[in-house]
Design a protein around this motif. Structure first.
Motif, mmCIF file in Angstrom:
data_model
loop_
_atom_site.group_PDB
_atom_site.id
_atom_site.type_symbol
_atom_site.label_atom_id
_atom_site.label_comp_id
_atom_site.label_asym_id
_atom_site.label_seq_id
_atom_site.Cartn_x
_atom_site.Cartn_y
_atom_site.Cartn_z
ATOM 1 N N LEU A 75 0.594 -5.365 4.232
ATOM 2 C CA LEU A 75 1.783 -4.709 3.693
ATOM 3 C C LEU A 75 2.751 -5.729 3.095
ATOM 4 C CD1 LEU A 75 3.218 -1.957 3.364
ATOM 5 C CD2 LEU A 75 4.332 -2.417 5.562
ATOM 6 N N GLY A 78 2.579 -6.711 -0.509
ATOM 7 C CA GLY A 78 2.982 -5.700 -1.493
ATOM 8 C C GLY A 78 4.034 -6.150 -2.484
ATOM 9 N N SER A 82 3.259 -6.392 -6.338
ATOM 10 C CA SER A 82 3.924 -5.426 -7.218
ATOM 11 C C SER A 82 4.601 -6.123 -8.396
ATOM 12 C CB SER A 82 4.922 -4.559 -6.446
ATOM 13 O OG SER A 82 6.031 -5.317 -6.021
ATOM 14 N N ASN A 96 13.886 -4.666 -2.181
ATOM 15 C CA ASN A 96 13.073 -3.735 -1.403
ATOM 16 C C ASN A 96 14.032 -2.867 -0.609
ATOM 17 O OD1 ASN A 96 10.502 -4.741 -2.138
ATOM 18 N ND2 ASN A 96 10.824 -6.467 -0.760
ATOM 19 N N TYR A 99 10.030 1.550 3.263
ATOM 20 C CA TYR A 99 8.689 2.125 3.130
ATOM 21 C C TYR A 99 8.652 3.475 3.829
ATOM 22 C CZ TYR A 99 6.845 -2.370 1.591
ATOM 23 O OH TYR A 99 6.602 -3.512 0.889
ATOM 24 N N MET A 116 -4.192 -4.721 -5.406
ATOM 25 C CA MET A 116 -3.316 -3.571 -5.231
ATOM 26 C C MET A 116 -3.203 -2.795 -6.533
ATOM 27 S SD MET A 116 0.596 -3.413 -3.815
ATOM 28 C CE MET A 116 1.415 -3.517 -5.397
ATOM 29 N N MET A 118 -0.793 0.523 -8.091
ATOM 30 C CA MET A 118 0.489 1.167 -7.822
ATOM 31 C C MET A 118 0.607 2.406 -8.698
ATOM 32 S SD MET A 118 4.180 -0.750 -7.807
ATOM 33 C CE MET A 118 4.188 -1.205 -9.514
ATOM 34 N N GLN A 136 1.633 2.326 -3.120
ATOM 35 C CA GLN A 136 0.872 1.087 -3.171
ATOM 36 C C GLN A 136 -0.440 1.304 -2.431
ATOM 37 O OE1 GLN A 136 3.484 -1.809 -1.350
ATOM 38 N NE2 GLN A 136 4.683 -2.053 -3.217
ATOM 39 N N PHE A 138 -3.861 -0.690 -1.340
ATOM 40 C CA PHE A 138 -4.509 -1.989 -1.189
ATOM 41 C C PHE A 138 -6.006 -1.762 -1.037
ATOM 42 C CE2 PHE A 138 -0.201 -2.301 0.285
ATOM 43 C CZ PHE A 138 0.248 -3.518 -0.192
ATOM 44 N N SER A 152 6.419 2.806 -1.193
ATOM 45 C CA SER A 152 7.427 1.764 -1.217
ATOM 46 C C SER A 152 8.665 2.252 -1.959
ATOM 47 C CB SER A 152 6.875 0.515 -1.918
ATOM 48 O OG SER A 152 7.865 -0.452 -2.089
#
Length: 158
Positions: A75, A78, A82, A96, A99, A116, A118, A136, A138, A152
């Motif tokens: 995580l 991310g 991103s 950020n 989440y 990843m 998105m 997101q 993964f 996110s």
């Protein structure tokens, strides 16, 4: 709209650009190898030294057969991943915000490669800026099931 965007990073400059991205798949990123050294460093920072992450000999005797990355390590990749998918260099700053609905779907054996994707789920004016909600995902190389999936939240200010 579900067409993929593969010219990266996407460079929105305002709310209208972000809203035009809603429903669009962005990515994927390049592959990143998760090494034992990375897992050990994460264990040091978080003080999470669970043997399945940091003891290759013991983990070799487990049903997984090897050490695995911490879910929270995945995580934590991310934000960096991103930025490879979407650039906010047209904004004063971005943060950020949190989440929602985080799930660690399958283990990530050390030595695996992940990337990843998105999807922009929403963008709206909020708190003097713009709140962006993305999904997101993964992915582990060679595996259909994702390693982790998370919604996110980020805020950007023009």
């Amino acid at each position: 709209m579900t067409d993929d965007i593969s010219t990266l990073p996407v460079r929105p400059t305002g709310l209208d650009d972000l809203q035009d991205l809603v429903g669009r798949d962005i990515g994927p990123t390049d592959w990143v190898t998760v090494t034992q050294e990375l897992v050990n460093a994460f264990a040091e920072v978080t003080d999470d030294h669970q043997w399945i992450h940091v003891d290759p000999e013991r983990a070799a005797t487990s049903p997984l057969g090897t050490t695995i990355a911490h879910g929270l390590l995945v995580l934590s990749l991310g934000p960096g991943l991103s930025y490879k998918l979407m650039s906010f260099d047209g904004f004063a700053h971005g943060l950020n915000y949190g989440y929602d609905k985080v799930r660690f779907v399958s283990p990530l054996p050390v030595g695996s490669r992940i990337r990843m994707r998105m999807q922009v789920l929403g963008a709206e004016a909020a708190g003097g800026g713009i709140q962006i909600r993305t999904l997101q995902t993964f992915e582990r190389e060679g595996q259909e099931k994702p390693v982790a999936v998370a919604e996110s939240l980020a805020r950007v200010v023009a």
